[in-house]
Scaffold this active site. Sequence first.
Site, PDB file in Angstrom:
ATOM      1  N   CYS A 223       0.830  -1.205   0.000  1.00 23.93           N
ATOM      2  CA  CYS A 223       0.000   0.000   0.000  1.00 23.93           C
ATOM      3  C   CYS A 223       0.863   1.251   0.000  1.00 23.93           C
ATOM      4  CB  CYS A 223      -0.934   0.011   1.206  1.00 23.93           C
ATOM      5  SG  CYS A 223      -0.057   0.037   2.770  1.00 23.93           S
TER       6      CYS A 223
ATOM      7  N   CYS B 228      -2.541  -3.258   8.721  1.00 25.19           N
ATOM      8  CA  CYS B 228      -2.126  -1.916   9.141  1.00 25.19           C
ATOM      9  C   CYS B 228      -1.606  -1.939  10.574  1.00 25.19           C
ATOM     10  CB  CYS B 228      -3.277  -0.928   9.026  1.00 25.19           C
ATOM     11  SG  CYS B 228      -4.206  -1.093   7.491  1.00 25.19           S
TER      12      CYS B 228
HETATM   13 FE1  FES Z   1      -1.498   0.568   4.271  1.00 28.52          FE
HETATM   14 FE2  FES Z   1      -3.328   0.590   6.087  1.00 28.52          FE
HETATM   15  S1  FES Z   1      -3.619   0.431   3.957  1.00 28.52           S
HETATM   16  S2  FES Z   1      -1.197   0.524   6.376  1.00 28.52           S
END
Ligand code: FES
Length: 153
Positions: free
Chosen positions: A38, A108
């Site tokens: 991400c 996360c």
């Molecule tokens: Fe990357 Fe939450 S989507 S840490």
Amino acid sequence: MSQVTEYSEKVIDHFSNPRNVGEIENPSGVGTVGNAKCGDIMRMYLDIDDNKVIKDAKFKTFGCGAAVATSSMATELVIGKTVDEALLVTNKAVMEALDGLPPVKIHCSLLAEEAIHSALWDYSQKSGTKIDGLKQPVTDIEETEEFYKMQEE
Ligand code: FES
């Protein structure tokens, strides 16, 4: 812990009003971790006294709301603990303190656990203090891409 599908009030509170945001000058330990998928990054600073007690913790997170909320809660949980106790602040402990996270956001909270470990590792290297059970973090930001390539193989 029952499965949650939406953000708890605590998550929303820590996201909207994060605690301990910032930097510590001359920290006893600092660690930066990232999630290559991400692209989110978290940096954790620790101020640790001679009795191995964490006097202060600050963080900077360039990431999603759950990453901000988990880093905020993680700093609250480690302040006042010894370095050995801080090692037990796992992503599960952070999630429980936040009354859970939706399943797609669990990764996360791993970032928060890794950031604590990375800062503790830096402290142990700098101060020559051994912390039983602490392993060198694998997701230090420099190694992140390689780490995830390995996971996908
Ligand atoms: Fe990357 Fe939450 S989507 S840490």
